[in-house]
Design an enzyme around this catalytic site. Sequence first.
Site, PDB file in Angstrom:
ATOM      1  N   SER A 227      88.913  81.015 -23.514  1.00  0.00           N
ATOM      2  CA  SER A 227      89.841  79.890 -23.626  1.00  0.00           C
ATOM      3  C   SER A 227      91.248  80.383 -23.342  1.00  0.00           C
ATOM      4  CB  SER A 227      89.728  79.232 -25.000  1.00  0.00           C
ATOM      5  OG  SER A 227      89.814  80.182 -26.040  1.00  0.00           O
ATOM      6  N   GLY A 229      94.179  78.340 -23.433  1.00  0.00           N
ATOM      7  CA  GLY A 229      95.242  77.454 -23.890  1.00  0.00           C
ATOM      8  C   GLY A 229      95.670  76.500 -22.799  1.00  0.00           C
ATOM      9  N   GLY A 232      93.690  76.279 -19.412  1.00  0.00           N
ATOM     10  CA  GLY A 232      92.317  75.809 -19.329  1.00  0.00           C
ATOM     11  C   GLY A 232      91.329  76.786 -19.925  1.00  0.00           C
ATOM     12  N   GLY A 259      89.362  75.467 -30.020  1.00  0.00           N
ATOM     13  CA  GLY A 259      88.395  76.460 -29.551  1.00  0.00           C
ATOM     14  C   GLY A 259      87.001  76.218 -30.097  1.00  0.00           C
ATOM     15  N   ASP A 260      86.910  75.739 -31.334  1.00  0.00           N
ATOM     16  CA  ASP A 260      85.607  75.421 -31.920  1.00  0.00           C
ATOM     17  C   ASP A 260      84.981  74.227 -31.218  1.00  0.00           C
ATOM     18  OD1 ASP A 260      86.279  77.423 -33.748  1.00  0.00           O
ATOM     19  OD2 ASP A 260      87.109  75.999 -35.178  1.00  0.00           O
TER      20      ASP A 260
END
Length: 316
Positions: A227, A229, A232, A259-260
């Site tokens: 990830s 931020g 993308g 992120g989860d």
Amino acid sequence: MSRQVLTITLNPALDHTISLPSLNVGRVNVALEAAQTPGGKGVNVASCLADWGVPVMASGLLGRDNAGPFVSLFEHKGIADRFLRLPGNTRTNIKLVAQDTLDTTDINLPGVEMADSALPQLIEQLQHLVEDGQIVVLAGSLPPALQQDGYLPLLRELATLGAEVVLDTSGEALAQVLAQHEVLPVMIKPNRHELEDWVGRALPTLADVATEARALNQRGIATVVVSLGGDGALLSTRQDGCWLASPLAITPVSTVGAGDALVAGLVAARHAGQSWPQALKLGTAFAAAKLQRLGPHLPPRAEVKALLEQVQLQAL
């Protein structure tokens, strides 16, 4: 695939999120609002999966004295509660969200004290819950008592049971897993900073990130998702190549749990038999949808689908 996804959270938390106009260190800050929600990375993943209609079980280690908010969440969303109860309180994490910068400052407390028998009980439980080919998500940090061996005991048991393991952790817990080749997860999802910590150098460009993700593929991790931020998310697999999902134009309410949600979208797509590039698109849509919500929740399905149609993939 009809069988339930299993998420395991060894260090859950009650997330106390406080929204501030701005964060002024060393001064009195007046909050705009506050909310307390059950959290921990695996709990957040399970919650988003349930919102999407994926059958899911949640397990791990939970303090019995303040388990009520977790029980309420599981009952409300139809998540099968398989958490082992330990004496004492589950930890509280404080998240300070500054509205002017949208930065989140995390203050994480240590996990609940646990007896030596807790991990063996959890491993025994897996023998009754996990079937060959089942997706199991190991997510989050480790309580102090489990940091020496980390996730390796669970990975060994899950390998024996034939599970497809998705691992989302960082720091020493991730380094312990990547230092060996005996029991590797199918997928890991570090963010850029976590990958930089493991590599030991800055990764300022997309090419740098892709190089390290491909190197992890060569080490035996079939799928690596990073990830990024505002840049993308990057996917690298041994079979489907390397892909970039561009971020969507979303004004976030909070970045906590994005992120989860990405992990949940990836897992939901794989549970439905979709390819990894398709999974990256759904994960990106989940993450964008989560940016508009406080707590581990997705908006209605139609809103997520509308975001999914906007996700653009680029082969690298």
